[in-house]
Each structure stands twice: as C-alpha cells, then as structure tokens.
Design an enzyme around this catalytic site. Sequence first.
Site, PDB file in Angstrom:
ATOM      1  N   SER A   1      -4.043  -2.919   0.920  1.00 31.08           N
ATOM      2  CA  SER A   1      -2.960  -3.864   1.129  1.00 31.08           C
ATOM      3  C   SER A   1      -3.526  -5.247   1.400  1.00 31.08           C
ATOM      4  CB  SER A   1      -2.099  -3.407   2.307  1.00 31.08           C
ATOM      5  OG  SER A   1      -1.060  -4.323   2.570  1.00 31.08           O
ATOM      6  N   ALA A   2      -2.878  -6.277   0.855  1.00 29.18           N
ATOM      7  CA  ALA A   2      -3.387  -7.635   0.999  1.00 29.18           C
ATOM      8  C   ALA A   2      -3.338  -8.133   2.431  1.00 29.18           C
ATOM      9  CB  ALA A   2      -2.583  -8.582   0.098  1.00 29.18           C
ATOM     10  N   HIS A   3      -2.253  -7.840   3.153  1.00 28.03           N
ATOM     11  CA  HIS A   3      -2.075  -8.479   4.458  1.00 28.03           C
ATOM     12  C   HIS A   3      -2.969  -7.901   5.545  1.00 28.03           C
ATOM     13  CE1 HIS A   3       0.456  -5.550   6.821  1.00 28.03           C
ATOM     14  NE2 HIS A   3       0.664  -5.073   5.620  1.00 28.03           N
TER      15      HIS A   3
ATOM     16  N   THR B   1       8.043  -7.864 -13.255  1.00 24.58           N
ATOM     17  CA  THR B   1       7.273  -9.105 -13.337  1.00 24.58           C
ATOM     18  C   THR B   1       6.341  -9.233 -12.135  1.00 24.58           C
ATOM     19  OG1 THR B   1       9.070 -10.201 -14.527  1.00 24.58           O
ATOM     20  CG2 THR B   1       7.440 -11.620 -13.457  1.00 24.58           C
TER      21      THR B   1
ATOM     22  N   GLN C   1      -7.565  -0.120   5.923  1.00 23.23           N
ATOM     23  CA  GLN C   1      -8.170  -0.704   7.120  1.00 23.23           C
ATOM     24  C   GLN C   1      -9.653  -1.017   6.931  1.00 23.23           C
ATOM     25  OE1 GLN C   1      -6.665  -1.806   9.720  1.00 23.23           O
ATOM     26  NE2 GLN C   1      -4.642  -0.951   9.396  1.00 23.23           N
TER      27      GLN C   1
ATOM     28  N   CYS D   1       4.059   0.575  11.332  1.00 23.43           N
ATOM     29  CA  CYS D   1       5.005   0.873  10.253  1.00 23.43           C
ATOM     30  C   CYS D   1       6.035   1.905  10.684  1.00 23.43           C
ATOM     31  CB  CYS D   1       4.242   1.362   9.024  1.00 23.43           C
ATOM     32  SG  CYS D   1       3.010   0.183   8.449  1.00 23.43           S
TER      33      CYS D   1
ATOM     34  N   ALA E   1       0.839  -1.199   0.000  1.00 23.02           N
ATOM     35  CA  ALA E   1       0.000   0.000   0.000  1.00 23.02           C
ATOM     36  C   ALA E   1       0.872   1.247   0.000  1.00 23.02           C
ATOM     37  CB  ALA E   1      -0.921  -0.007   1.222  1.00 23.02           C
ATOM     38  N   THR E   2       2.058   1.179   0.604  1.00 23.06           N
ATOM     39  CA  THR E   2       2.970   2.325   0.609  1.00 23.06           C
ATOM     40  C   THR E   2       3.396   2.681  -0.806  1.00 23.06           C
ATOM     41  OG1 THR E   2       3.793   1.841   2.832  1.00 23.06           O
ATOM     42  CG2 THR E   2       5.232   3.134   1.404  1.00 23.06           C
TER      43      THR E   2
END
Length: 396
Positions: free
Chosen positions: A213-215, A251, A192, A340, A73-74
Amino acid sequence: MDQVNRVYLDHNATTPLRGEARDAMLAAMDLVGNPSSVHAEGRRAKMVVERARAQVAALVGCLPTQVVFTGSATEAAALAVAQKGRHGGRFAALPTEHDCFAIWSDVDLPAPYGPDGSMLGGGAKGLFAMTDWVMQPVEKRWSADRTDQALVAMSAANSETGIVFDKIPTDTKVNALIAGTIPFAVVSDITQLAGKMAIEYDADKRPSYAILSAHKLGGPKGVGALINFTADDPAPMLRGGGQEMGRRSGTENVIGIAGFGAAAAAAQADVEAGKWDKIEKLRNILESALEAASNTTIFVGKESPRLPNTSCFATPGWKGETQVMQMDLAGFAISAGSACSSGKVKASRVLKAMGLGDVAGDAVRVSLGLDTTKDDVMRFVDTWAQKLNKHKARAA
C-alpha cells in the site's frame, strides 16, 4: 496539547505524505490525458503511470509488468484470493493475518507465534520451519496425504507486533521442500515491511503474490498494488475497459500512482542508506525506558526479528483503549491494534491468537517514523509513566 506540539507515533497505521510524493502528485494534477488514450496527452499520462510502476517494481524486486495497481492493499488482497482456483481452490489465512485476508479464510490454521512472540516450531525461524504446523492434519485442516494445492496468506511482517519472518514467505510447490505435506502457494503481505527493510528473496524462491500500500511508506491513501510473481496474469475482479493490461479495469488513478511511485523510490533510498537503523535504536531506547517505568509490562515479540520501528506492549490491568485515549489527550498518537476496524478499539484478534488471553485487551502499539526524535520518545515515556502511576493510584 495543541496540534503543533503533538507527537505522531502511529506510522504503521499511516505515514505522513513524503515531499517527493507530494511533488509528483502536484505535477500529475496538471496532466490532461487519460492513460488509455493514444494521443500525446494520453501518452504523457501513461508515462507517469509506467514510471511509477518501475519505481514500485524496483522497491519490491520484481519486473514492472508484475505490478498491478489497485485502489488499496485490501483490493490487492482480494484480487490475490480470487486466484485460489489456480491453487487447488482452497484459501487459508493465519489467525495473525490482517482482516483483509482473515475474512476470506475457509480453513483454520494455528498462529505462527507463541505468547512471547517467538515463532513456534522448536525456536526455528523461517517458512520451512513453519510447514510442520501449517499443514498438520487436524479437524478443518487439510489432510497431510492430500496431493493438491492451496493458497495461504502469510505476512512478511505483522502490522500489530512488528514481528518479521526471517525470510519472505515463499512459493513451496516443490514437494521435496516440504516432504510429506501439501504443496501450497503463498500470498505475502509486505505492506509493513516495504520501505522499512530490504525485500530479499532466495534466488529460486518467492511468493506467488504480494500486496502493498502506498500510504504505509509515505505515499497517498487510496492506491495499492498486487505483485504477481506467477507466470499467469491474474483474472480480473473488475471488468470493463481492460486497463492494467487487462488485470484491473477502471481508469488509473494517475495522481495517486505518481505519488506511490515517488514514495517507493524515496523509501528504497532510505532503506539503502540505513536510515531505519537509527529508528531501531530509538525503539530500543523506548522499550528500555518503559521497562524501567513498569516491571509488569510485556513486550510482544521482543526476542524475535521485528520491524525497526514497532513496539507492541501490554500492561496487565490497564486497558489499551484507555491508554490510547489518555495519551491522545496528552498529545501523543498511538494505537491499540490495526487501524482498519472502522474506528473501533477492541482487544486485538492477533494477540489473542498468539495466546495473550485477556492481556490482549491491555496492549498498545507505538510505531515510529523517520522523523521521530529521541525527545519525542522520552516525552512519550514520561507522560505514559505518569498516566500509569495515576492508574495504579486509582486502582489501589
């Protein structure tokens, strides 16, 4: 406490990998092809990427072609900020924004919340109430009589406090909507909110960009996305092979993207099934029990719309860093602000911007997950209360 009996209450920092994401990633590991190759192996890898793109788009409510996969996301935030030249060349982030936006801000803007967590502006909620203070002509801010544009970062939900804008920040290029102020485009941090609450836009209003963000929703670490709602493709920061339709070269992380897509689909199903309603009730039980244990504890944003899983609270005189360490030793994972910051524990910049002053250093955040139980919550409260009583005894 051994690892088996630990209680993880830091889901806003990262959420455990979902089974659906793990399965998708394991399947993707067996793929040989490069998604840019035209042979059958490459096409199979490309299909995995495009399936995930459609799954993320369905969660966000956009077209698959508007999803640009990134490494985080950053990175997505930096890619959005890089487009500021299309929006007047100015970029501003509210002081309550995540560091991935704050470091790029070249204009000072006021915090959107008061010390109690309520949104400023006469108690009104929503972006259009915020325009009264976003564009006030003060030193280092833009003059109200300017006619050019700007790009402004506004979170849909704050990661530290859980406070949610009652509407997703929207693109306000139409002067009539904010008469007398500068038109500005918005990049919305939905990191979030995505996967915890439904993402809804007014029919004719939405941000110019969004990041996620995925996580944060049960996918793998190291993959995110920029959602581009504008009519123009974002100019790439990374140039090379022209992957992601020329918007982000390199890639593709096929394994991570596959997990991202599967997690997004599962998260959307959870929201639609109302699973977070149970977690919100647990959060409220947590706060009621904490309040009963300490009449001095401040709950940030309790009267404001919030994420269903997030509680940010401060007990004056008991440092948040100390609480985090003591609870960790007791078997509970919580945090003191954003994760972070290279492992640093320090007073929250967000809470200071909200006017909490020195009390900002006494705050901690508890963020629940779908696997959190009432027993987890009550065990946490009992242990926290014991630690508080010991703290008070030492301070006496």
